[in-house]
Design an enzyme around this catalytic site. Structure first.
Site, short mmCIF file in Angstrom:
data_model
loop_
_atom_site.label_atom_id
_atom_site.label_comp_id
_atom_site.label_asym_id
_atom_site.label_seq_id
_atom_site.Cartn_x
_atom_site.Cartn_y
_atom_site.Cartn_z
N TYR A 155 0.56 -1.45 -0.22
CA TYR A 155 -0.11 0.00 -0.11
C TYR A 155 1.05 1.55 -0.49
O TYR A 155 0.38 1.76 -0.90
CB TYR A 155 -0.75 0.17 0.97
CG TYR A 155 -1.64 1.21 1.84
CD1 TYR A 155 -2.87 1.30 0.95
CD2 TYR A 155 -1.58 1.92 2.67
CE1 TYR A 155 -3.48 2.94 0.69
CE2 TYR A 155 -2.63 2.70 2.64
CZ TYR A 155 -3.02 3.52 2.14
OH TYR A 155 -4.48 4.65 1.93
N LYS A 206 -16.04 -3.18 19.63
CA LYS A 206 -15.43 -4.21 20.12
C LYS A 206 -16.11 -3.74 21.71
O LYS A 206 -16.22 -4.67 22.59
CB LYS A 206 -13.99 -3.93 20.88
CG LYS A 206 -13.51 -4.70 19.28
CD LYS A 206 -12.70 -5.49 19.70
CE LYS A 206 -11.93 -6.04 18.20
NZ LYS A 206 -9.75 -6.19 18.38
P1 NAD Z 1 -12.60 3.19 1.45
O1 NAD Z 1 -12.36 1.53 1.49
O2 NAD Z 1 -13.76 3.71 2.78
O3 NAD Z 1 -13.29 4.06 0.36
C1 NAD Z 1 -12.73 3.99 -1.20
C2 NAD Z 1 -13.59 3.67 -2.22
O4 NAD Z 1 -12.70 3.77 -3.29
C3 NAD Z 1 -14.77 2.84 -2.06
O5 NAD Z 1 -15.83 2.90 -1.75
C4 NAD Z 1 -14.86 1.51 -3.63
O6 NAD Z 1 -15.37 0.92 -3.68
C5 NAD Z 1 -14.48 1.73 -4.09
N1 NAD Z 1 -12.76 1.83 -5.29
C6 NAD Z 1 -11.82 0.47 -5.03
N2 NAD Z 1 -11.91 0.09 -6.36
C7 NAD Z 1 -12.23 1.12 -7.08
C8 NAD Z 1 -12.35 1.13 -8.29
N3 NAD Z 1 -11.49 -0.12 -8.86
N4 NAD Z 1 -13.07 1.35 -9.40
C9 NAD Z 1 -14.13 2.27 -8.26
N5 NAD Z 1 -13.94 2.83 -7.08
C10 NAD Z 1 -13.71 1.65 -6.60
O7 NAD Z 1 -11.98 4.74 2.05
P2 NAD Z 1 -11.11 5.99 2.93
O8 NAD Z 1 -11.61 5.69 4.21
O9 NAD Z 1 -12.72 6.79 2.18
O10 NAD Z 1 -9.98 6.16 1.79
C11 NAD Z 1 -10.33 6.84 1.27
C12 NAD Z 1 -9.20 7.37 0.26
O11 NAD Z 1 -8.08 7.80 1.62
C13 NAD Z 1 -7.93 6.78 -0.32
O12 NAD Z 1 -7.20 7.06 -1.62
C14 NAD Z 1 -7.56 5.38 0.99
O13 NAD Z 1 -6.01 5.22 0.41
C15 NAD Z 1 -6.79 7.39 1.39
N6 NAD Z 1 -6.58 7.45 2.27
C16 NAD Z 1 -7.31 7.16 3.52
C17 NAD Z 1 -6.51 6.69 5.33
C18 NAD Z 1 -7.86 6.19 5.89
O14 NAD Z 1 -7.57 6.81 7.65
N7 NAD Z 1 -9.48 6.29 5.71
C19 NAD Z 1 -6.19 7.27 5.27
C20 NAD Z 1 -4.73 8.07 4.32
C21 NAD Z 1 -5.30 7.93 2.85
#
Ligand code: NAD
Length: 337
Positions: A155, A206
């Site tokens: 990742y 939890k």
């Molecule tokens: P999440 O998993 O809730 O949302 C990601 C969404 O992307 C999902 O709904 C998924 O269905 C969609 N997705 C995956 N593959 C896809 C594809 N091929 N085509 C279209 N859609 C697709 O994650 P999140 O927590 O909302 O994170 C959003 C972004 O922020 C991500 O890029 C994640 O890496 C980044 N991020 C999140 C966090 C965190 O703590 N939540 C921390 C660092 C970075």
């Protein structure tokens, strides 16, 4: 000469709109009066939040044609789609995480070809070198610390690669890119079970389960002394819009400066739930991620005069209520069947 009347603004595209952060971002953009195209690979019935006011589309952005359809006619892109989850998911889905670079690549190419004005990329604190996160004495992570690179396997490498791709699309193709490194975002409407949930939602679940069943105990991954910062979703969305609309192109941290151990996080949630301290069973063989990770906010303060400000106790209170409602609803529906 009178200037021509301005037509309606083209929509903003939010990818990953069915997910946790994407859903909150769509809500905020709509509240600001922006037209939004919301895209996710999941059917809309499975989205965390779903707004009829947006143009909602189900597209798999790993495919170039879908990325082109998503980017067609939009003014700007907030790119959040990724295959990701908490520490358990990341350690066992490294290939899936790296496949997300396909989404990033196709979307950057589509944005360039559609002459999109701006492209925001959601990166992560997982880009920081593992060696800078081995003990609780380690300093908070500043943006420049990302190199020399030794990020989280899978990742973290994928995010670092796509950060650089954003930079080179800007330099080589004139596409205005912006990058934020999110640090552990939490809040209502995030994954709370099923394997993709992060520590705050998992611990809320939890504790809620212990409260509802009266079990009196809780299992925790690791020894409980791992150090983290957790950033509330409202700060994440505010920071995203600041970075996207700001003039600075290189990556910036969006992370709370409030540091806690996992054990302290559990104590906070117990207090919010109003229950006696639970017996803690620390699972030392379970995935637990890096030893210590926190955000140095010098750059975001200097550039934007801003940093995340939601106190963890306040943000967790609404998160706990939401997760507890989900646990209760699940219990009710299981007992009916
Ligand atoms: P999440 O998993 O809730 O949302 C990601 C969404 O992307 C999902 O709904 C998924 O269905 C969609 N997705 C995956 N593959 C896809 C594809 N091929 N085509 C279209 N859609 C697709 O994650 P999140 O927590 O909302 O994170 C959003 C972004 O922020 C991500 O890029 C994640 O890496 C980044 N991020 C999140 C966090 C965190 O703590 N939540 C921390 C660092 C970075």
């Amino acid at each position: 000469m009178a200037s021509a009347p301005e037509g309606p603004r083209a929509p903003a595209l939010v990818t990953g709109a069915g997910g946790f952060i994407g859903g909150h971002l769509v809500a905020q953009l709509l509240a600001r009066g922006r037209a939004v195209r919301a895209v996710d690979v999941r059917p809309t019935c499975a989205w965390q939040q779903h707004f009829p006011a947006a143009e909602n589309r189900r597209l798999d952005l790993r495919e170039a044609d879908s990325a082109r359809a998503a980017a067609d006619g939009v003014e700007e892109i907030f790119h959040l789609a990724a295959d990701m989850g908490g520490v358990g998911f990341l350690g066992s889905h490294r290939a899936d995480c790296m496949v997300s670079t396909l989404i990033d690549t196709h979307l950057l190419l589509a944005a360039r070809d559609a002459r999109v004005r701006q492209f925001f990329f959601a990166s992560s604190a997982c880009v920081y070198p593992l060696g800078a996160q081995v003990s609780t004495d380690c300093a908070p992570l500043a943006e420049a610390d990302a190199y020399p690179a030794d990020p989280e396997d899978g990742y973290g490498w994928a995010k670092l690669f796509s950060e650089r791709m954003c930079r080179h699309f800007r330099e080589d193709h004139g596409l205005e890119t912006r990058v934020a490194r999110y640090h552990n975002i939490y809040g209502p409407h995030g994954a709370w079970d099923g394997g993709r949930e992060k520590a705050p939602a998992a611990i809320c679940r939890k504790v809620a389960h212990a409260q509802l069943t009266g079990s009196g105990e809780i299992e925790l991954w690791g020894d409980g002394r791992q150090l983290r910062t957790f950033t509330h979703i409202d700060d994440c969305v505010a920071g995203t819009l600041l970075v996207a609309e700001g003039p600075h192109a290189d990556p910036v941290n969006i992370g709370s400066a409030e540091r806690v151990t996992i054990d302290e996080l559990v104590t906070l949630v117990e207090e919010i739930a109003g229950i006696e301290p639970l017996v803690r069973r620390h699972l030392l063989d379970a995935p637990q991620g890096v030893r210590a990770r926190s955000s140095d906010n010098t750059l975001v303060r200097e550039r934007y005069g801003w940093e995340p400000s939601t106190r963890l106790r306040d943000g967790l209170a609404s998160t706990y209520r939401w997760v507890r409602d989900q646990v209760e609803a699940r219990q009710r529906s299981t007992s009916r069947h």
